[in-house]
Design a protein around this motif. Structure first.
Motif, PDB file in Angstrom:
ATOM      1  N   ARG A   1       0.831  -1.204   0.000  1.00  0.00           N
ATOM      2  CA  ARG A   1       0.000   0.000   0.000  1.00  0.00           C
ATOM      3  C   ARG A   1       0.867   1.256   0.000  1.00  0.00           C
TER       4      ARG A   1
ATOM      5  N   LEU B   1       0.903   4.098  -2.963  1.00  0.00           N
ATOM      6  CA  LEU B   1       0.690   5.520  -2.715  1.00  0.00           C
ATOM      7  C   LEU B   1       1.838   6.364  -3.237  1.00  0.00           C
TER       8      LEU B   1
ATOM      9  N   ARG C   1       1.511   9.220  -6.135  1.00  0.00           N
ATOM     10  CA  ARG C   1       1.958  10.593  -5.923  1.00  0.00           C
ATOM     11  C   ARG C   1       2.939  11.031  -7.003  1.00  0.00           C
TER      12      ARG C   1
END
Length: 204
Positions: free
Chosen positions: A153, A157, A161
């Motif tokens: 996870r 992320l 980004r």
């Protein structure tokens, strides 16, 4: 007044001396269930026509003591001069564990502790050991999966980004368009896509 004080002190010393005369043997039993045990209440001097009473408590310092009555479980034996000197317990069970006290003339014995150990079932012990090992392995796998999911996870992320903040590529509208020049930098200097030199113009 002095005689009264001396009499009180003398009675106290007599009670202490009587209390010190009582002993119990043995002081501890650790046995398996369905065993028979005996506890003796002994005195350093013979007391004629005395009757010993027996009590049971959960602990040594317990204030609540239950009087033991003769029956199938508990049997009393007497000596020549003293009644109920021996307490005999038949076929001990788990609930028979505790501390047994003898009492003579309002004086308590030191107590004898009886512990009844539960029988060991080898099959049950092995089964519980295997179950415990399986639970430990399962907990390790769950922990590993949790850590892996957290790392995935976090990586997802970070990638998301990076995509959001990535600068778009510059599109060149005129990329691939080549304009031939004749060495000049101005539009007037652009060479004309002319006809061959020997060709005549139509208006001539």
């Amino acid at each position: 007044m002095r005689w009264l004080l001396a009499g009180c002190c003398g009675l106290a010393l007599i009670n202490i001396s009587v209390a010190m005369l009582i002993t119990q043997k043995p002081r501890f039993y650790g046995v398996k269930p369905r065993r028979n045990v005996g506890i003796y209440c002994l005195f350093s001097k013979k007391i004629p026509q005395a009757t010993v009473q027996w009590y049971k408590a959960d602990k040594y310092d317990s204030k609540h003591k239950t009087k033991i009555e003769a029956g199938e479980k508990f049997v009393f034996h007497s000596s020549n001069l003293t009644q109920n000197v021996l307490l005999f317990i038949h076929r001990l069970q788990i609930n028979d564990a505790g501390v047994y006290f003898c009492k003579l003339n309002n004086t308590w014995g030191p107590g004898s502790a009886v512990q009844v150990a539960k029988p060991l079932d080898v099959t049950q012990a092995l089964y519980r050991t295997k179950m415990k090992d399986a639970l430990i392995i399962l907990q390790g796998l769950v922990l590993a999966l949790f850590i892996a999911a957290s790392l995935l996870r976090k990586q997802h992320l970070l990638e998301k980004r990076d995509i959001v903040y990535e600068e778009p590529e510059t599109d060149h509208i005129y990329e691939g368009l080549a304009i031939e020049t004749c060495g000049g930098d101005l539009y007037e200097d652009l060479c004309v896509y002319a006809q061959p030199e020997d060709a005549e113009a139509q208006w001539e």
